[in-house]
Write a protein that holds these residues in place. Structure first.
Motif, PDB file in Angstrom:
ATOM      1  N   ILE A 119      58.114  -9.318 -20.901  1.00 13.68           N
ATOM      2  CA  ILE A 119      57.011  -9.340 -21.857  1.00 13.68           C
ATOM      3  C   ILE A 119      57.424  -8.445 -23.008  1.00 13.68           C
ATOM      4  O   ILE A 119      57.660  -7.240 -22.820  1.00 13.68           O
ATOM      5  N   VAL A 120      57.546  -9.045 -24.196  1.00 11.71           N
ATOM      6  CA  VAL A 120      57.987  -8.292 -25.380  1.00 11.71           C
ATOM      7  C   VAL A 120      57.081  -8.610 -26.567  1.00 11.71           C
ATOM      8  O   VAL A 120      56.482  -9.674 -26.641  1.00 11.71           O
ATOM      9  N   ASN A 121      57.005  -7.646 -27.480  1.00 10.34           N
ATOM     10  CA  ASN A 121      56.339  -7.895 -28.758  1.00 10.34           C
ATOM     11  C   ASN A 121      57.312  -8.655 -29.634  1.00 10.34           C
ATOM     12  O   ASN A 121      58.505  -8.339 -29.687  1.00 10.34           O
ATOM     13  N   LEU A 122      56.804  -9.646 -30.342  1.00 14.68           N
ATOM     14  CA  LEU A 122      57.655 -10.412 -31.254  1.00 14.68           C
ATOM     15  C   LEU A 122      57.805  -9.645 -32.565  1.00 14.68           C
ATOM     16  O   LEU A 122      57.024  -8.738 -32.871  1.00 14.68           O
ATOM     17  N   ASP A 171      57.082 -10.253 -35.493  1.00 11.33           N
ATOM     18  CA  ASP A 171      56.182 -10.665 -36.571  1.00 11.33           C
ATOM     19  C   ASP A 171      55.546  -9.435 -37.216  1.00 11.33           C
ATOM     20  O   ASP A 171      55.340  -8.410 -36.559  1.00 11.33           O
ATOM     21  N   PRO A 172      55.194  -9.545 -38.501  1.00 11.92           N
ATOM     22  CA  PRO A 172      54.512  -8.413 -39.157  1.00 11.92           C
ATOM     23  C   PRO A 172      53.169  -8.142 -38.452  1.00 11.92           C
ATOM     24  O   PRO A 172      52.459  -9.046 -38.070  1.00 11.92           O
ATOM     25  N   GLY A 173      52.856  -6.900 -38.285  1.00 11.76           N
ATOM     26  CA  GLY A 173      51.604  -6.517 -37.641  1.00 11.76           C
ATOM     27  C   GLY A 173      51.775  -6.297 -36.151  1.00 11.76           C
ATOM     28  O   GLY A 173      50.962  -5.611 -35.533  1.00 11.76           O
ATOM     29  N   GLY A 174      52.764  -6.862 -35.535  1.00 19.28           N
ATOM     30  CA  GLY A 174      53.067  -6.646 -34.115  1.00 19.28           C
ATOM     31  C   GLY A 174      51.974  -7.090 -33.164  1.00 19.28           C
ATOM     32  O   GLY A 174      51.821  -6.526 -32.096  1.00 19.28           O
ATOM     33  N   THR A 175      51.203  -8.119 -33.538  1.00 17.17           N
ATOM     34  CA  THR A 175      50.119  -8.568 -32.658  1.00 17.17           C
ATOM     35  C   THR A 175      50.526  -9.736 -31.767  1.00 17.17           C
ATOM     36  O   THR A 175      49.771 -10.116 -30.890  1.00 17.17           O
ATOM     37  N   ARG A 176      51.673 -10.274 -31.981  1.00 16.91           N
ATOM     38  CA  ARG A 176      52.128 -11.414 -31.162  1.00 16.91           C
ATOM     39  C   ARG A 176      53.093 -10.921 -30.094  1.00 16.91           C
ATOM     40  O   ARG A 176      53.864  -9.989 -30.306  1.00 16.91           O
ATOM     41  N   TYR A 177      53.030 -11.587 -28.946  1.00 13.90           N
ATOM     42  CA  TYR A 177      53.945 -11.222 -27.859  1.00 13.90           C
ATOM     43  C   TYR A 177      54.519 -12.477 -27.209  1.00 13.90           C
ATOM     44  O   TYR A 177      54.042 -13.590 -27.404  1.00 13.90           O
ATOM     45  N   LEU A 178      55.540 -12.260 -26.419  1.00 17.26           N
ATOM     46  CA  LEU A 178      56.229 -13.345 -25.727  1.00 17.26           C
ATOM     47  C   LEU A 178      56.384 -12.950 -24.255  1.00 17.26           C
ATOM     48  O   LEU A 178      56.810 -11.841 -23.946  1.00 17.26           O
ATOM     49  N   LYS A 179      56.002 -13.872 -23.374  1.00 16.79           N
ATOM     50  CA  LYS A 179      56.154 -13.672 -21.935  1.00 16.79           C
ATOM     51  C   LYS A 179      57.096 -14.763 -21.434  1.00 16.79           C
ATOM     52  O   LYS A 179      56.811 -15.944 -21.580  1.00 16.79           O
ATOM     53  N   VAL A 180      58.212 -14.345 -20.855  1.00 14.79           N
ATOM     54  CA  VAL A 180      59.238 -15.292 -20.428  1.00 14.79           C
ATOM     55  C   VAL A 180      59.720 -14.952 -19.021  1.00 14.79           C
ATOM     56  O   VAL A 180      60.012 -13.795 -18.722  1.00 14.79           O
ATOM     57  N   THR A 181      59.802 -15.990 -18.183  1.00 16.16           N
ATOM     58  CA  THR A 181      60.466 -15.883 -16.883  1.00 16.16           C
ATOM     59  C   THR A 181      61.578 -16.919 -16.901  1.00 16.16           C
ATOM     60  O   THR A 181      61.368 -18.050 -17.349  1.00 16.16           O
ATOM     61  N   MET A 182      62.750 -16.529 -16.439  1.00 14.36           N
ATOM     62  CA  MET A 182      63.888 -17.452 -16.507  1.00 14.36           C
ATOM     63  C   MET A 182      64.802 -17.317 -15.311  1.00 14.36           C
ATOM     64  O   MET A 182      64.770 -16.323 -14.603  1.00 14.36           O
ATOM     65  N   GLN A 183      65.597 -18.359 -15.135  1.00 10.48           N
ATOM     66  CA  GLN A 183      66.652 -18.354 -14.132  1.00 10.48           C
ATOM     67  C   GLN A 183      67.954 -18.695 -14.834  1.00 10.48           C
ATOM     68  O   GLN A 183      67.998 -19.594 -15.683  1.00 10.48           O
ATOM     69  N   LEU A 184      68.988 -17.983 -14.457  1.00 10.47           N
ATOM     70  CA  LEU A 184      70.304 -18.199 -15.052  1.00 10.47           C
ATOM     71  C   LEU A 184      71.137 -19.037 -14.097  1.00 10.47           C
ATOM     72  O   LEU A 184      71.235 -18.725 -12.907  1.00 10.47           O
ATOM     73  N   GLU A 185      71.733 -20.102 -14.624  1.00 15.99           N
ATOM     74  CA  GLU A 185      72.653 -20.913 -13.824  1.00 15.99           C
ATOM     75  C   GLU A 185      74.057 -20.361 -14.014  1.00 15.99           C
ATOM     76  O   GLU A 185      74.558 -20.297 -15.134  1.00 15.99           O
ATOM     77  N   LEU A 186      74.680 -19.993 -12.906  1.00 18.33           N
ATOM     78  CA  LEU A 186      76.000 -19.377 -12.950  1.00 18.33           C
ATOM     79  C   LEU A 186      77.075 -20.397 -12.610  1.00 18.33           C
ATOM     80  O   LEU A 186      76.802 -21.395 -11.955  1.00 18.33           O
ATOM     81  N   ASP A 187      78.304 -20.114 -13.026  1.00 14.42           N
ATOM     82  CA  ASP A 187      79.377 -21.069 -12.741  1.00 14.42           C
ATOM     83  C   ASP A 187      79.990 -20.889 -11.358  1.00 14.42           C
ATOM     84  O   ASP A 187      80.669 -21.780 -10.864  1.00 14.42           O
ATOM     85  N   SER A 188      79.740 -19.738 -10.703  1.00 16.93           N
ATOM     86  CA  SER A 188      80.273 -19.552  -9.345  1.00 16.93           C
ATOM     87  C   SER A 188      79.448 -18.499  -8.601  1.00 16.93           C
ATOM     88  O   SER A 188      78.681 -17.753  -9.201  1.00 16.93           O
ATOM     89  N   GLU A 189      79.666 -18.456  -7.302  1.00 20.71           N
ATOM     90  CA  GLU A 189      78.954 -17.484  -6.453  1.00 20.71           C
ATOM     91  C   GLU A 189      79.405 -16.052  -6.738  1.00 20.71           C
ATOM     92  O   GLU A 189      78.637 -15.112  -6.579  1.00 20.71           O
ATOM     93  N   LYS A 190      80.646 -15.893  -7.172  1.00 21.39           N
ATOM     94  CA  LYS A 190      81.199 -14.559  -7.426  1.00 21.39           C
ATOM     95  C   LYS A 190      80.407 -13.823  -8.496  1.00 21.39           C
ATOM     96  O   LYS A 190      80.299 -12.605  -8.463  1.00 21.39           O
ATOM     97  N   VAL A 191      79.865 -14.565  -9.439  1.00 21.33           N
ATOM     98  CA  VAL A 191      79.181 -13.952 -10.579  1.00 21.33           C
ATOM     99  C   VAL A 191      77.881 -13.284 -10.137  1.00 21.33           C
ATOM    100  O   VAL A 191      77.433 -12.323 -10.760  1.00 21.33           O
ATOM    101  N   GLN A 192      77.292 -13.738  -9.044  1.00 24.58           N
ATOM    102  CA  GLN A 192      76.026 -13.159  -8.585  1.00 24.58           C
ATOM    103  C   GLN A 192      76.174 -11.672  -8.266  1.00 24.58           C
ATOM    104  O   GLN A 192      75.293 -10.875  -8.573  1.00 24.58           O
TER     105      GLN A 192
END
Length: 170
Positions: free
Chosen positions: A81-84, A86-107
């Motif tokens: 959850i971050v403030n965007l 934008d001027p005034g700082g009243t907007r925010y962004l909520k993001v949940t994500m998953q990263l696809e990795l190229d191999s198991e080693k990267v985990q």
């Protein structure tokens, strides 16, 4: 004598007719056998491969499915959850994500570098404006930038794709 010659000629003619009949019968038998063999060969070479073709087509589809790039291992991240920016700082962004990795080693490396990765993501997200993240093109550009920036940190592999499982901009 004339009678004997006539009888011999008749016998020869009958013998000739019998020979012709036996030759004709032999030819008919040979033709029937050839038709049977030809029919069997036609069935084997024409009809049977269709069933094989179905099996080959099914096998080819399986190979195609296997040939398609499979989704690599997924690495889940906590919600951001971050403030965007934008001027005034009243907007925010909520993001949940998953990263696809190229191999198991990267985990393993992802676990070790989790603070660095979270920092990069927070920095990129908070630098965006509402106008930049509210469109489909903006989300795609955001994904590409995050992938590029995270891959600069990783050494044992890379992030192939990012999947937003939650994305709220307000």
């Amino acid at each position: 004598m004339a009678d004997e010659e006539k009888k011999e000629q008749e016998q020869e003619e009958e013998g000739g007719k019998k020979k012709k009949k036996s030759k004709l019968l032999l030819i008919i038998i040979i033709l029937v056998v050839l038709l049977i063999v030809g029919g069997g060969a036609a069935y084997f070479f024409v009809l049977k491969p269709k069933a094989d073709n179905k099996a080959e087509a099914a096998a080819a589809k399986k190979k195609e499915v296997k040939a398609e790039p499979a989704i690599g291992p997924l690495y889940s991240l906590d919600t951001f959850i971050v403030n965007l920016a934008d001027p005034g700082g009243t907007r925010y962004l909520k993001v949940t994500m998953q990263l696809e990795l190229d191999s198991e080693k990267v985990q393993e490396e992802m676990e070790k570098r989790k603070p660095q990765i979270r920092d990069v993501i927070l920095t990129v997200l908070s630098s965006k404006t509402y106008a930049e993240v509210s469109t489909a093109q903006g989300k795609l550009a955001l994904k590409q930038e995050l992938i590029r920036r995270i891959n600069l940190i990783l050494t044992t592999g890379s992030v192939k794709n990012i999947y937003f499982t939650e994305f709220v901009a307000q």
